[in-house]
Structures are given as C-alpha cells and as structure tokens.
Write a protein that holds these residues in place. Structure first.
Motif, short mmCIF file in Angstrom:
data_model
loop_
_atom_site.label_atom_id
_atom_site.label_comp_id
_atom_site.label_asym_id
_atom_site.label_seq_id
_atom_site.Cartn_x
_atom_site.Cartn_y
_atom_site.Cartn_z
N THR A 167 0.82 -1.20 0.00
CA THR A 167 0.00 0.00 0.00
C THR A 167 0.86 1.26 0.00
N ALA A 224 0.38 5.79 -0.20
CA ALA A 224 -0.44 7.00 -0.26
C ALA A 224 0.34 8.07 -1.00
N THR A 253 0.98 12.07 -1.61
CA THR A 253 0.77 13.36 -0.96
C THR A 253 1.55 14.45 -1.68
N GLU A 262 0.42 19.30 2.10
CA GLU A 262 -0.88 18.67 1.88
C GLU A 262 -2.03 19.57 2.30
N LEU A 266 -3.82 4.06 -1.40
CA LEU A 266 -4.72 4.43 -0.30
C LEU A 266 -4.78 5.94 -0.19
N ASP A 267 -5.93 6.45 0.23
CA ASP A 267 -6.08 7.90 0.39
C ASP A 267 -5.49 8.41 1.70
N ASP A 268 -5.35 7.54 2.68
CA ASP A 268 -4.91 7.96 4.01
C ASP A 268 -3.46 7.55 4.27
N PRO A 269 -2.54 8.52 4.34
CA PRO A 269 -1.14 8.18 4.60
C PRO A 269 -0.91 7.47 5.94
N ALA A 270 -1.82 7.65 6.89
CA ALA A 270 -1.65 7.02 8.19
C ALA A 270 -1.88 5.50 8.13
N HIS A 271 -2.48 5.02 7.06
CA HIS A 271 -2.76 3.59 6.95
C HIS A 271 -1.98 2.90 5.83
N VAL A 284 4.63 6.13 1.74
CA VAL A 284 4.08 7.44 1.37
C VAL A 284 4.95 8.01 0.27
N ARG A 295 6.47 4.31 5.86
CA ARG A 295 5.85 4.86 7.07
C ARG A 295 6.24 3.97 8.25
#
Length: 186
Positions: free
Chosen positions: A33, A35, A37, A41, A68-73, A77, A132
C-alpha cells in the motif's frame, strides 16, 4: 530416460519454483500500500499538484501498488512535487500546432502567415518515497526519482494530464533504484 523419471524431475522443479524467494527486484514491484501526498498537503498550490499526484497514482497502480487515500494507513508514502518555470518562447505555425524549437537565437516572424508564439515551460515532477514507521520514524527517503521536460505550456487539461503521466512514468522507470538527477524526456 523413462516417463516416470521425467514426471519426477518435473515435480521436483515445480516444488523448487514454488518455494523460491523473489529476488529484490521482483519484491520491489507492487510492494503493498502507498499514499500519494503533496509537500504541503494542507494547501496544494494549484491544479498541477492534483494532476501530478493523479499521474503518479496511476503509474504506481500500474506497477502493482495499492493506492490508499490515508497516509496514516499506508505502508509507504510518496511525496510528489511539481515545478513549472517559463523558459522562453517558440514560434508555431498556428495556435493549434505545437511550435518547432530551434537552437538558440531569436526569430521574428515578418508576416502574419498564421505564426503564433508559445510559452515554453520546464516542467519537473519529483517523487520521494518513504516507508511509514520505518526505523525510528525519522521519515528517511527510501527512494527518489524525478523527470523533466521543456515543452510548450499545455493548452488544455487533457494535454496537462498526458504530460504529467509521461513525466511520472519516466521518473518511476528506474524504481527501485534511485537516481539523483532528473530523467529528461523530449
């Protein structure tokens, strides 16, 4: 050689292939996965930021990554930045046709025979990928690539999309090997 030995040899070869580990180059394709950015951002600068992120997203998707849209998941990145600088003008035969670029110098059209000036732009897409949560979370860059071109400024959204896609594909062409200097495309 008997038929039984051929079958046994094929079975051993199939077992060896099924337990083989991928080479590092194979493992780099579609690592999981990711993300996409922008450097800032909270406030992407302009439409080009969105176009560049979309092009990089498409290119990474073609390489097997799950976007994925969410870098935290996301496991990784990708930070995408784009710069555009006007670097001069060129003369085309009509407003719809791209200008022909010649070696240095200034050309002044003496007749109005459909000649049009076009702004030439240097466009660069820079991509930095980090894992990440890698190591101590210092955000170290694990891969870097960039591509640059000098072309007439895109006249419409479709031309901008095609240019961003060409640049992102060129920048990611060396993945997983990082290249410090931008890759130039015509």
């Amino acid at each position: 050689m008997t038929f039984g030995r051929i079958i046994a040899g094929a079975g051993i070869a199939a077992l060896a292939l099924s337990t083989a580990r991928p080479t590092p180059a194979m493992a780099a394709e579609g690592e999981g996965t990711i993300a996409i950015t922008s450097p800032d951002e909270s406030a992407p600068r302009d439409r080009w930021d969105r176009v560049a992120r979309a092009a990089v997203s498409e290119t990474l998707g073609e390489r097997g990554f799950t976007i994925l849209d969410d870098p935290a998941h996301a496991a990784m990145v990708a930070q995408v930045s784009v710069t555009r600088d006007d670097v001069g003008t060129a003369i085309g035969t009509s407003p719809r046709q791209p200008p022909s670029v010649s070696s240095g110098g200034v050309t002044v059209p003496l007749s109005g025979g459909g000649a049009a000036l076009a702004t030439m732009q240097r466009t660069t897409i820079d991509i930095r990928i980090r894992r990440r949560g890698d190591g101590n979370g210092d955000g170290r860059i694990s891969w870097h690539g960039a591509a640059v071109t000098v072309r007439p400024a895109p006249r419409d959204a479709a031309a901008a999309d095609r240019l961003a896609l060409a640049l992102s594909r060129a920048a990611l062409s060396t993945y997983p090997r990082s290249v410090e200097a931008p890759i130039g495309i015509p």
